[in-house]
Design a protein around this motif. Structure first.
Motif, mmCIF file in Angstrom:
data_model
loop_
_atom_site.group_PDB
_atom_site.id
_atom_site.type_symbol
_atom_site.label_atom_id
_atom_site.label_comp_id
_atom_site.label_asym_id
_atom_site.label_seq_id
_atom_site.Cartn_x
_atom_site.Cartn_y
_atom_site.Cartn_z
ATOM 1 N N GLY A 138 0.821 -1.197 0.000
ATOM 2 C CA GLY A 138 0.000 0.000 0.000
ATOM 3 C C GLY A 138 0.858 1.251 0.000
ATOM 4 O O GLY A 138 2.017 1.226 -0.424
ATOM 5 N N GLN A 139 0.289 2.327 0.519
ATOM 6 C CA GLN A 139 0.957 3.630 0.546
ATOM 7 C C GLN A 139 1.150 4.088 1.991
ATOM 8 O O GLN A 139 0.230 4.002 2.805
ATOM 9 N N MET A 140 2.346 4.575 2.277
ATOM 10 C CA MET A 140 2.632 5.160 3.581
ATOM 11 C C MET A 140 3.441 6.429 3.335
ATOM 12 O O MET A 140 4.493 6.367 2.700
ATOM 13 N N GLN A 141 2.926 7.554 3.801
ATOM 14 C CA GLN A 141 3.547 8.861 3.590
ATOM 15 C C GLN A 141 3.821 9.104 2.100
ATOM 16 O O GLN A 141 4.869 9.611 1.711
ATOM 17 N N GLY A 142 2.861 8.697 1.254
ATOM 18 C CA GLY A 142 2.976 8.928 -0.175
ATOM 19 C C GLY A 142 3.946 8.021 -0.896
ATOM 20 O O GLY A 142 4.235 8.225 -2.073
ATOM 21 N N ARG A 143 4.447 7.008 -0.213
ATOM 22 C CA ARG A 143 5.416 6.094 -0.825
ATOM 23 C C ARG A 143 4.850 4.676 -0.861
ATOM 24 O O ARG A 143 4.205 4.241 0.093
ATOM 25 N N SER A 144 5.143 3.988 -1.950
ATOM 26 C CA SER A 144 4.761 2.580 -2.022
ATOM 27 C C SER A 144 5.492 1.810 -0.939
ATOM 28 O O SER A 144 6.701 1.972 -0.757
ATOM 29 N N THR A 145 4.747 0.998 -0.228
ATOM 30 C CA THR A 145 5.311 0.246 0.896
ATOM 31 C C THR A 145 4.848 -1.198 0.786
ATOM 32 O O THR A 145 3.679 -1.461 0.521
ATOM 33 N N TYR A 146 5.772 -2.123 0.995
ATOM 34 C CA TYR A 146 5.474 -3.546 0.916
ATOM 35 C C TYR A 146 5.888 -4.174 2.238
ATOM 36 O O TYR A 146 7.030 -4.007 2.675
ATOM 37 N N ILE A 147 4.977 -4.869 2.881
ATOM 38 C CA ILE A 147 5.243 -5.470 4.194
ATOM 39 C C ILE A 147 5.160 -6.983 4.066
ATOM 40 O O ILE A 147 4.237 -7.514 3.436
ATOM 41 N N ILE A 148 6.113 -7.660 4.666
ATOM 42 C CA ILE A 148 6.091 -9.118 4.732
ATOM 43 C C ILE A 148 6.122 -9.497 6.204
ATOM 44 O O ILE A 148 7.004 -9.068 6.951
ATOM 45 N N VAL A 149 5.137 -10.279 6.625
ATOM 46 C CA VAL A 149 5.102 -10.777 7.997
ATOM 47 C C VAL A 149 5.347 -12.275 7.914
ATOM 48 O O VAL A 149 4.595 -13.005 7.273
ATOM 49 N N VAL A 176 10.382 -13.162 -2.750
ATOM 50 C CA VAL A 176 9.335 -12.141 -2.738
ATOM 51 C C VAL A 176 9.968 -10.753 -2.746
ATOM 52 O O VAL A 176 9.581 -9.885 -3.524
ATOM 53 N N VAL A 177 10.975 -10.557 -1.900
ATOM 54 C CA VAL A 177 11.664 -9.264 -1.851
ATOM 55 C C VAL A 177 12.282 -8.947 -3.208
ATOM 56 O O VAL A 177 12.132 -7.831 -3.724
ATOM 57 N N ALA A 183 10.018 -5.198 -9.685
ATOM 58 C CA ALA A 183 8.811 -4.485 -10.116
ATOM 59 C C ALA A 183 8.839 -3.007 -9.717
ATOM 60 O O ALA A 183 8.284 -2.171 -10.416
ATOM 61 N N SER A 184 9.465 -2.713 -8.604
ATOM 62 C CA SER A 184 9.479 -1.334 -8.096
ATOM 63 C C SER A 184 10.843 -1.048 -7.454
ATOM 64 O O SER A 184 10.975 -1.114 -6.239
#
Length: 186
Positions: A138-149, A176-177, A183-184
């Motif tokens: 999603g987006q956090m502070q206007g930046r694309s963010t990817y979280i892996i738990v 995944v990383v 991709a980004s």
């Protein structure tokens, strides 16, 4: 509008089970008549302690909280409603995994600071049934963010027996990383 620092945390809540028997999992150790005598009083006290620790670690409540060892979405929802952290209005991302005990990972996030755009669970590359790898973007502070738990497969059975599965799961996370970075790149 001034930006704030977003706190991110990971918390292994060590067997956050409700007191309800799930016939599809081996959760019998966490029932009122089991040896642990797991009951509503103990469960509610654990929820309060976890929420209190989260609140004490960051004055303004963390933006993202990766959780390990939750039994189901309902326990995460009850955690998010605890008085100490309820004002954060946490949203939840959770998938049921094939773990035989019913152990899952989840993400609690503040939708006012992280806008989730998607998620998926990836089956861990392990011989036995274990918890999934959770991916949320999603987006956090206007930046694309990817979280892996991720909560690697248990060491029960000894390092020699479990290390190959843990390494296979870690390689999966690396893949995944790498795919996200292709991709980004930013």
């Amino acid at each position: 509008m001034a930006q704030h620092a977003d706190a991110v945390m990971f918390y292994n809540v060590e067997n956050l089970f409700d007191t309800i028997n799930n016939p599809a999992t081996s959760d019998e150790d966490f029932l009122p008549l089991a040896d642990r005598e797991w009951n509503s009083e103990k469960y509610n006290a654990k929820l309060e302690r976890i929420a209190s620790i989260i609140a004490d670690l960051h004055d303004d409540h963390p933006t993202l909280i990766g959780l390990a060892e939750v039994e189901n979405r309902a326990v995460v929802e009850e955690l998010a409603r605890q008085e100490a952290i309820a004002s954060a209005n946490y949203a939840i991302c959770h998938y049921e995994s094939p773990d035989e005990r019913g152990i899952d990972v989840a993400l609690m996030y503040r939708p006012d600071r992280f806008q989730a755009e998607g998620s998926r669970a990836i089956r861990a590359a392990a011989e036995g049934q274990t918890r999934d790898i959770l991916c949320v973007w999603g987006q956090m502070q206007g930046r694309s963010t990817y979280i892996i738990v991720v909560h690697l497969p248990s060491r029960i059975g000894g390092v020699r027996f479990t290390e190959p599965e843990r390494r296979a799961c870690a390689r999966q996370v690396r893949e995944v990383v790498d795919s996200v970075m292709v991709a980004s790149p930013k």
